[in-house]
Design an enzyme around this catalytic site. Structure first.
Site, short mmCIF file in Angstrom:
data_model
loop_
_atom_site.label_atom_id
_atom_site.label_comp_id
_atom_site.label_asym_id
_atom_site.label_seq_id
_atom_site.Cartn_x
_atom_site.Cartn_y
_atom_site.Cartn_z
CG ASP A 177 -2.04 -1.05 1.27
OD1 ASP A 177 -2.53 -1.12 -0.01
OD2 ASP A 177 -2.45 -1.68 1.96
CG HIS A 221 -2.42 -6.31 -0.30
ND1 HIS A 221 -1.43 -5.57 0.01
CD2 HIS A 221 -3.55 -5.39 -0.70
CE1 HIS A 221 -1.94 -4.41 0.00
NE2 HIS A 221 -3.19 -4.31 -0.36
NE ARG A 243 -5.65 0.71 3.12
CZ ARG A 243 -4.85 0.96 2.08
NH1 ARG A 243 -5.12 0.28 0.98
NH2 ARG A 243 -4.11 1.91 2.13
C1 SIN Z 1 -6.39 -2.86 -0.68
O1 SIN Z 1 -6.48 -2.19 0.18
O2 SIN Z 1 -5.33 -2.83 -1.81
C2 SIN Z 1 -7.49 -3.58 -1.23
C3 SIN Z 1 -7.50 -4.88 -0.70
C4 SIN Z 1 -8.67 -5.73 -0.84
O3 SIN Z 1 -9.91 -5.00 -1.13
O4 SIN Z 1 -9.02 -6.73 -0.45
#
Ligand code: SIN
Length: 292
Positions: free
Chosen positions: A121, A268, A283
């Site tokens: 991120d 991720h 988030r």
């Molecule tokens: C993200 O914060 O990159 C999105 C991750 C997600 O939606 O699973």
């Protein structure tokens, strides 16, 4: 005993790695990355030992998952603050009046979803976030999983020759192409400029002391100090290598699931395979330090 400090979190990682947990349950998803945490209700005040063990579980597993956490926005924010000051996203929409609570949402009308390719991120920030804590409150019955990959394992798997070659190299991480126009459908106006930073290609984690590969497909645009074609070929190799399924886990969301990942050692990728259904959540992101 060696103690490390990172943001608001103190983890005695070296001496206690592998020590039993007393205040939470930790069930590993794979030997390399990911663990599901039980025995804790994040909507209630946590005992210091629970906070310490959650931090240790994160250090040991890179990403940890919680189920059935029905948190109000203020509780989600308060949980994040246990681990450090909170980071404000340079572009994404947030809940009105709560800039710490980033909106994650894709539905029938979306043209994109967050995190559709491998990344860490906001790695374009000079001090990229240490961790991200995502809670999903609506998701399809199938689809919308998130994949996580260990950048420790990716680094460890490189040859000693490649590790020596990467030592000291820096790369550019640029938010411009990622963020410009990305949130127009949420009514977000573009800023004049978005962050851009230079970071080491391999960083040392301030808590565990382990080395992690730190280039990603969304933000890293070039490796510095090499002829352009050589740098591009090296970057292409490193990105493909980082995404090997050998060091991944995959999380299937349910309503009120939460994931807490460490951006310093894990990447991720979110799957947008559920259109036209809706997946949404919030988030909270914890500030980090300049990669070393
Ligand atoms: C993200 O914060 O990159 C999105 C991750 C997600 O939606 O699973």
């Amino acid at each position: 005993m060696t103690a490390y400090r990172s943001g608001g979190l103190q983890v005695r990682h070296v001496a206690e790695a592998g020590a039993p947990y007393r205040a939470i349950r930790v069930e590993k998803l794979t030997p390399i990355i990911g663990a599901e945490i039980g025995g804790v209700d994040l909507s209630r005040p946590l005992a210091p030992v629970q906070v310490e063990e959650i931090g240790r579980a994160l250090a040991e597993n890179l990403v940890i998952f919680f189920r059935e956490q029905d948190l109000a926005p203020a509780q989600h924010i308060a949980f994040g603050r246990l681990f450090g000051d909170l980071h404000l996203h340079p572009a994404a929409p947030h809940v009105e009046g709560l800039p710490e609570l980033m909106i994650i949402r894709a539905d029938r009308d979306s043209r994109r979803a967050n995190g559709e390719d491998w990344h860490s991120d906001v790695s374009c920030d000079a001090e990229p976030p240490m961790g991200s804590i995502l809670r999903i409150d609506e998701c399809p019955d199938e689809g919308g999983d998130t994949l996580f990959a260990s950048m420790y394992a990716a680094y460890d798997a490189l040859s000693e020759r490649m590790k020596a070659y990467l030592d000291g190299l820096q790369a550019v991480h640029d938010g411009e192409n990622v963020y410009r126009g990305a949130y127009a459908n949420f009514g977000v106006q573009d800023k004049a400029a978005y962050p851009r930073a230079e970071h080491p290609v391999v960083r040392t984690h301030p808590v565990t002391g382990r080395k992690a590969l730190y280039v990603n497909r969304i933000f890293t645009t070039r490796i510095l100090g090499l002829p352009r074609e050589e740098g591009d070929a090296l970057l292409a190799f490193l990105l493909a290598h980082a995404e090997s399924p050998l060091w991944q886990c995959r999380f299937r969301w349910r309503k009120n699931s939460m994931a807490f990942w460490d951006n310093r050692c894990a990447q991720h990728r979110a799957m947008w395979d559920y259109w036209p259904k809706t997946r949404s959540g919030f988030r909270v992101t914890v500030k980090g330090e300049k990669p070393a």
